[in-house]
Design a protein around this motif. Structure first.
Motif, PDB file in Angstrom:
ATOM      1  N   GLY A 308     -24.251  29.347  -0.623  1.00  0.00           N
ATOM      2  CA  GLY A 308     -25.538  29.997  -0.410  1.00  0.00           C
ATOM      3  C   GLY A 308     -25.571  31.468  -0.753  1.00  0.00           C
ATOM      4  N   LEU A 309     -26.050  32.265   0.179  1.00  0.00           N
ATOM      5  CA  LEU A 309     -26.270  33.689  -0.056  1.00  0.00           C
ATOM      6  C   LEU A 309     -25.007  34.515   0.183  1.00  0.00           C
ATOM      7  CD1 LEU A 309     -29.706  34.035   1.797  1.00  0.00           C
ATOM      8  CD2 LEU A 309     -29.296  33.493  -0.610  1.00  0.00           C
ATOM      9  N   ASP A 310     -25.011  35.741  -0.336  1.00  0.00           N
ATOM     10  CA  ASP A 310     -23.972  36.751  -0.050  1.00  0.00           C
ATOM     11  C   ASP A 310     -22.567  36.279  -0.416  1.00  0.00           C
ATOM     12  OD1 ASP A 310     -26.066  38.295   1.175  1.00  0.00           O
ATOM     13  OD2 ASP A 310     -25.800  37.117   3.005  1.00  0.00           O
ATOM     14  N   ILE A 311     -22.446  35.623  -1.554  1.00  0.00           N
ATOM     15  CA  ILE A 311     -21.149  35.058  -1.969  1.00  0.00           C
ATOM     16  C   ILE A 311     -20.078  36.147  -2.060  1.00  0.00           C
ATOM     17  CG2 ILE A 311     -19.907  33.915  -3.846  1.00  0.00           C
ATOM     18  CD1 ILE A 311     -21.699  32.015  -2.311  1.00  0.00           C
ATOM     19  N   GLU A 312     -20.395  37.258  -2.708  1.00  0.00           N
ATOM     20  CA  GLU A 312     -19.391  38.319  -2.888  1.00  0.00           C
ATOM     21  C   GLU A 312     -18.963  38.894  -1.534  1.00  0.00           C
ATOM     22  OE1 GLU A 312     -18.049  39.184  -5.709  1.00  0.00           O
ATOM     23  OE2 GLU A 312     -19.337  38.176  -7.175  1.00  0.00           O
ATOM     24  N   ALA A 313     -19.903  39.086  -0.628  1.00  0.00           N
ATOM     25  CA  ALA A 313     -19.565  39.642   0.687  1.00  0.00           C
ATOM     26  C   ALA A 313     -18.723  38.664   1.494  1.00  0.00           C
ATOM     27  CB  ALA A 313     -20.852  39.991   1.446  1.00  0.00           C
ATOM     28  N   LYS A 314     -19.029  37.374   1.392  1.00  0.00           N
ATOM     29  CA  LYS A 314     -18.231  36.362   2.090  1.00  0.00           C
ATOM     30  C   LYS A 314     -16.796  36.354   1.557  1.00  0.00           C
ATOM     31  CE  LYS A 314     -22.150  33.337   3.145  1.00  0.00           C
ATOM     32  NZ  LYS A 314     -22.968  32.192   2.727  1.00  0.00           N
ATOM     33  N   THR A 351     -23.855  22.434  -5.625  1.00  0.00           N
ATOM     34  CA  THR A 351     -24.220  23.390  -6.667  1.00  0.00           C
ATOM     35  C   THR A 351     -24.659  24.725  -6.102  1.00  0.00           C
ATOM     36  OG1 THR A 351     -26.442  22.415  -6.752  1.00  0.00           O
ATOM     37  CG2 THR A 351     -24.829  21.613  -8.345  1.00  0.00           C
ATOM     38  N   ALA A 352     -24.768  24.823  -4.780  1.00  0.00           N
ATOM     39  CA  ALA A 352     -25.036  26.104  -4.133  1.00  0.00           C
ATOM     40  C   ALA A 352     -23.755  26.812  -3.731  1.00  0.00           C
ATOM     41  CB  ALA A 352     -25.915  25.888  -2.896  1.00  0.00           C
ATOM     42  N   SER A 353     -22.598  26.236  -4.065  1.00  0.00           N
ATOM     43  CA  SER A 353     -21.316  26.722  -3.550  1.00  0.00           C
ATOM     44  C   SER A 353     -20.426  27.291  -4.649  1.00  0.00           C
ATOM     45  CB  SER A 353     -20.577  25.579  -2.837  1.00  0.00           C
ATOM     46  OG  SER A 353     -21.345  25.094  -1.752  1.00  0.00           O
ATOM     47  N   ALA A 354     -19.667  28.309  -4.267  1.00  0.00           N
ATOM     48  CA  ALA A 354     -18.632  28.891  -5.114  1.00  0.00           C
ATOM     49  C   ALA A 354     -17.277  28.611  -4.486  1.00  0.00           C
ATOM     50  CB  ALA A 354     -18.849  30.394  -5.262  1.00  0.00           C
ATOM     51  N   LEU A 355     -16.212  28.781  -5.270  1.00  0.00           N
ATOM     52  CA  LEU A 355     -14.857  28.539  -4.777  1.00  0.00           C
ATOM     53  C   LEU A 355     -14.034  29.817  -4.857  1.00  0.00           C
ATOM     54  CD1 LEU A 355     -14.000  25.085  -6.431  1.00  0.00           C
ATOM     55  CD2 LEU A 355     -14.758  25.523  -4.090  1.00  0.00           C
ATOM     56  N   LEU A 356     -13.417  30.152  -3.751  1.00  0.00           N
ATOM     57  CA  LEU A 356     -12.485  31.282  -3.694  1.00  0.00           C
ATOM     58  C   LEU A 356     -11.084  30.715  -3.523  1.00  0.00           C
ATOM     59  CD1 LEU A 356     -11.947  34.369  -3.493  1.00  0.00           C
ATOM     60  CD2 LEU A 356     -12.217  34.116  -1.004  1.00  0.00           C
ATOM     61  N   ARG A 357     -10.243  30.844  -4.562  1.00  0.00           N
ATOM     62  CA  ARG A 357      -8.905  30.258  -4.543  1.00  0.00           C
ATOM     63  C   ARG A 357      -7.867  31.330  -4.230  1.00  0.00           C
ATOM     64  NH1 ARG A 357      -7.289  28.830  -9.502  1.00  0.00           N
ATOM     65  NH2 ARG A 357      -5.768  27.309  -8.778  1.00  0.00           N
ATOM     66  N   LEU A 358      -7.007  31.023  -3.271  1.00  0.00           N
ATOM     67  CA  LEU A 358      -5.850  31.853  -2.956  1.00  0.00           C
ATOM     68  C   LEU A 358      -4.607  31.081  -3.369  1.00  0.00           C
ATOM     69  CD1 LEU A 358      -4.185  34.103  -1.573  1.00  0.00           C
ATOM     70  CD2 LEU A 358      -4.516  32.865   0.589  1.00  0.00           C
ATOM     71  N   VAL A 359      -3.816  31.658  -4.274  1.00  0.00           N
ATOM     72  CA  VAL A 359      -2.572  31.042  -4.725  1.00  0.00           C
ATOM     73  C   VAL A 359      -1.427  31.996  -4.425  1.00  0.00           C
ATOM     74  CG1 VAL A 359      -1.280  30.140  -6.691  1.00  0.00           C
ATOM     75  CG2 VAL A 359      -3.755  29.775  -6.562  1.00  0.00           C
ATOM     76  N   VAL A 360      -0.383  31.482  -3.771  1.00  0.00           N
ATOM     77  CA  VAL A 360       0.798  32.287  -3.459  1.00  0.00           C
ATOM     78  C   VAL A 360       2.038  31.600  -4.027  1.00  0.00           C
ATOM     79  CG1 VAL A 360      -0.133  33.403  -1.413  1.00  0.00           C
ATOM     80  CG2 VAL A 360       0.946  31.170  -1.198  1.00  0.00           C
ATOM     81  N   LEU A 381     -13.420  29.233  12.804  1.00  0.00           N
ATOM     82  CA  LEU A 381     -14.555  29.565  13.669  1.00  0.00           C
ATOM     83  C   LEU A 381     -14.772  31.062  13.764  1.00  0.00           C
ATOM     84  CD1 LEU A 381     -13.930  27.031  16.586  1.00  0.00           C
ATOM     85  CD2 LEU A 381     -15.241  26.702  14.470  1.00  0.00           C
ATOM     86  N   ALA A 382     -14.115  31.823  12.881  1.00  0.00           N
ATOM     87  CA  ALA A 382     -14.132  33.277  13.030  1.00  0.00           C
ATOM     88  C   ALA A 382     -14.319  34.016  11.716  1.00  0.00           C
ATOM     89  CB  ALA A 382     -12.818  33.720  13.683  1.00  0.00           C
ATOM     90  N   SER A 383     -14.974  33.376  10.764  1.00  0.00           N
ATOM     91  CA  SER A 383     -15.094  34.015   9.462  1.00  0.00           C
ATOM     92  C   SER A 383     -16.533  33.950   8.972  1.00  0.00           C
ATOM     93  CB  SER A 383     -14.136  33.357   8.465  1.00  0.00           C
ATOM     94  OG  SER A 383     -14.079  34.085   7.260  1.00  0.00           O
ATOM     95  N   TYR A 384     -16.731  33.721   7.691  1.00  0.00           N
ATOM     96  CA  TYR A 384     -18.070  33.741   7.101  1.00  0.00           C
ATOM     97  C   TYR A 384     -18.861  32.488   7.512  1.00  0.00           C
ATOM     98  CZ  TYR A 384     -15.806  30.643   3.686  1.00  0.00           C
ATOM     99  OH  TYR A 384     -15.118  29.611   3.093  1.00  0.00           O
ATOM    100  N   PRO A 385     -20.177  32.555   7.514  1.00  0.00           N
ATOM    101  CA  PRO A 385     -20.979  31.375   7.858  1.00  0.00           C
ATOM    102  C   PRO A 385     -20.780  30.253   6.844  1.00  0.00           C
ATOM    103  CG  PRO A 385     -22.363  33.116   6.965  1.00  0.00           C
ATOM    104  CD  PRO A 385     -21.010  33.721   7.194  1.00  0.00           C
ATOM    105  N   GLY A 386     -20.627  29.039   7.374  1.00  0.00           N
ATOM    106  CA  GLY A 386     -20.401  27.878   6.502  1.00  0.00           C
ATOM    107  C   GLY A 386     -18.950  27.689   6.113  1.00  0.00           C
ATOM    108  N   PHE A 387     -18.019  28.328   6.833  1.00  0.00           N
ATOM    109  CA  PHE A 387     -16.598  28.283   6.464  1.00  0.00           C
ATOM    110  C   PHE A 387     -16.087  26.844   6.395  1.00  0.00           C
ATOM    111  CE2 PHE A 387     -12.115  27.988   7.242  1.00  0.00           C
ATOM    112  CZ  PHE A 387     -11.548  29.119   6.673  1.00  0.00           C
ATOM    113  N   HIS A 388     -15.480  26.476   5.259  1.00  0.00           N
ATOM    114  CA  HIS A 388     -14.636  25.289   5.155  1.00  0.00           C
ATOM    115  C   HIS A 388     -13.784  25.409   3.894  1.00  0.00           C
ATOM    116  CE1 HIS A 388     -18.186  24.058   2.805  1.00  0.00           C
ATOM    117  NE2 HIS A 388     -17.478  23.104   2.256  1.00  0.00           N
TER     118      HIS A 388
END
Length: 560
Positions: A308-314, A351-360, A381-388
């Motif tokens: 949804g909204l505020d992708i960069e801020a999330k 299609t309203a969703s983006a993916l943030l990948r963390l690779v270590v 339960l402690a991060s951006y709205p819609g966290f999964h």
């Protein structure tokens, strides 16, 4: 040896290809030799890990299963089979095939080729193998083998070996061998030359492409086609695409010959038939390529879904929240990538969703293990709205690193082990020639342009891309003479870097092939330590060419 054409077909382009292809090729039409290519850089690593668990393993198990119901057919039709499915253990697979033939009561003569395994000379590697040529295969076939099993030979050697045996070619027949190398390169990836993975796939029905075959002649020329009635299609475009795949400059070097790709001429010779002529060859380089596969360490990955909204801020919030866990674990490498797959006002959640990948990555599996990925889940339960996240956290998984070195021909004991147990040493080539760059060829006059329109490059050009270790190549070709006049001058290295920003800070080399109306770009280092290291989103650069085709630039209206 004979002057009659040799019909060579392919039934496998990789480990995991269509299992029914061997039967389809045996029953679909006339063929003399069938080849199966199972080995890639990643496959060698997989087989190396298999061998760690079981010293008797190390070969492609699927090949033996394919033979269960086709070995009798091959024997009845007099079709010989040549395959590199032996991987790290060609002798073991040859024994397996003999056991199968005895159990089925089929009199089959099985030979194998060995000498490529140099693992003992490179401590710390899982698999170190030289790329051998086709003359060991030729020795096995000349002695009467029905099935020839190899380890790491060049993909094209599966075709040059049978052709050399059939026509009586020797190491000095460079033009003939080069023609067979080109035919072998076209066949090696199976259905990629019959419409599979093709930029203009809508030109035909590619829902189930038929596997290819080549009719090879005594002078090294050939015709690529497929069995009648099978799916897909063969035209100069599909052949050009495969010819450019995983190549570099005009000199295509191998252990038997260096083929000059700038001499290849293609001609449509009827429906689903393309004639390949004019190929010239040169003496091979004085060294052999040796592929080195080793474990590089362990990696872990978490993919956060941002909707949804505020992708960069999330994305910024979750990165800030993970900083403490990452600082505590201190992995050797941390990579964040935000893929903006979202669309505004989307009518589905996906299609309203983006993916943030963390690779270590780290040498210690504990550093990249559950503790780190668990830190991501603690944010549920402690991060951006819609966290999964896309998948629950797991343990770190091992990843591989590919590298290559060169050794003199004489450093390798290339041996043909015949079906009767005799061992024939294959001599190294006496005539060699160090590789050198081909000067920039003469290009056509630029196309006069009156008006242009902003449009995707793919409207006027095809592309195919692939990997070679840590490098990628992108072959681009024009579909008409006028489009070539424009492309040859428009798609410079600078323009290529503009269109693919990922390449801006990397070495990029352009090679022009005017007879094919093609440009081949090699991007050095874009894949890091190779496919097994999973350095980027598309670790084998399979879609790099399609990304390039999707980029917009000013194209002459007459071409559109």
């Amino acid at each position: 040896m004979t002057a009659a054409p040799l019909r060579v077909g392919n039934f496998s382009g990789f480990y995991g290809d269509r299992s029914s292809a061997l039967r389809e090729m045996l029953t679909g039409g006339e063929v003399d030799v069938l080849t199966g290519d199972y080995l890639a850089e990643l496959t060698m690593l997989i087989l190396g890990r298999d061998r760690l668990k079981d010293p008797g393993a190390g070969y492609a198990r699927t090949f033996a299963r394919q033979l269960e119901d086709t070995l009798g057919l091959a024997h009845e039709h007099g079709v010989r089979i040549v395959t590199n499915a032996g991987g790290l253990n060609p002798a073991g697979l040859a024994d397996k095939v003999r056991e199968l033939a005895e159990r089925l009561g089929i009199p089959v003569r099985v030979a194998h080729v060995e000498g490529d395994d140099l693992t003992a000379a490179y401590p710390g590697t899982l698999a170190a193998h030289a790329y051998l040529g086709g003359f060991g295969i030729a020795e096995c076939l000349r002695a009467g083998a029905d099935v020839v099993i190899t380890g790491r030979v060049t993909d094209a050697a599966l075709v040059t070996g049978p052709a050399a045996a059939h026509f009586g070619w020797g190491p000095g027949d460079h033009d003939q061998l080069a023609g067979a190398v080109v035919a072998g390169h076209l066949l090696e990836c199976g259905t990629q030359v019959t419409g599979g993975n093709y930029a203009f796939f809508q030109d035909g029905d590619v829902r189930r492409p038929g596997f290819p075959l080549a009719e090879i002649h005594a002078d090294g020329s050939s015709t690529v086609t497929k069995h009648p009635g099978t799916g897909g299609f063969v035209d100069t475009g599909t052949v050009t695409a495969q010819l450019l795949y995983e190549t570099g400059g005009a000199r295509y070097a191998g252990p038997d010959v260096t083929a000059r790709l700038d001499t290849v001429r293609l001609r449509q010779d009827g429906p689903d038939r393309v004639r390949i002529e004019g190929v010239r060859g040169e003496a091979p380089p004085p060294t052999l390529k040796v592929g080195l596969n080793r474990l590089g360490g362990f990696r872990n990955e978490v993919a956060f879904v941002l909707t949804g909204l505020d992708i960069e801020a999330k994305a910024e919030l979750v990165r800030d929240q993970m900083d403490a866990a990452l600082a505590k674990a201190a992995p050797d490498e941390v990579r964040w990538e935000l893929a903006r797959t979202d669309r505004a006002d989307a009518d589905t959640e996906e299609t309203a969703s983006a993916l943030l990948r963390l690779v270590v990555r780290d040498a210690d599996p504990e550093v990249v293990g559950r503790g780190l990925s668990g830190a991501a889940i603690e944010l549920a339960l402690a991060s951006y709205p819609g966290f999964h996240v896309l998948a629950p956290p797991g343990k770190g998984s091992p990843y591989g690193v590919f590298d290559h070195v060169a050794v003199p021909h004489g450093a390798v004991d290339h041996v043909a082990v015949l079906h009767d147990g005799r061992r024939i040493k294959v001599a190294a080539p006496q005539d060699t020639l160090p590789l050198a760059e081909v000067p920039e060829p003469e290009l056509p006059q630029p196309l006069p342009v009156a008006r242009t329109r902003r449009a995707p490059l793919g409207h006027v050009a095809g592309a195919r891309s692939g990997d070679k270790g840590g490098d990628a190549n992108v072959g681009v070709w024009a579909r008409s003479a006028d489009a070539w006049r424009w492309l040859a001058h428009e798609l410079t290295v600078e323009r290529f870097r503009e269109l693919l920003p990922e390449a801006r800070d990397l070495p990029v080399t352009r090679h022009a092939l005017p007879h094919l109306r093609a440009l081949n770009f090699v991007v050095t280092g874009v894949l890091g330590a190779g496919v097994a290291a999973q350095h980027r989103f598309d670790p084998q650069a399979k879609a790099l060419g399609e990304w390039l085709r999707s980029r917009h630039l000013d194209i002459p209206e007459d071409l559109l």
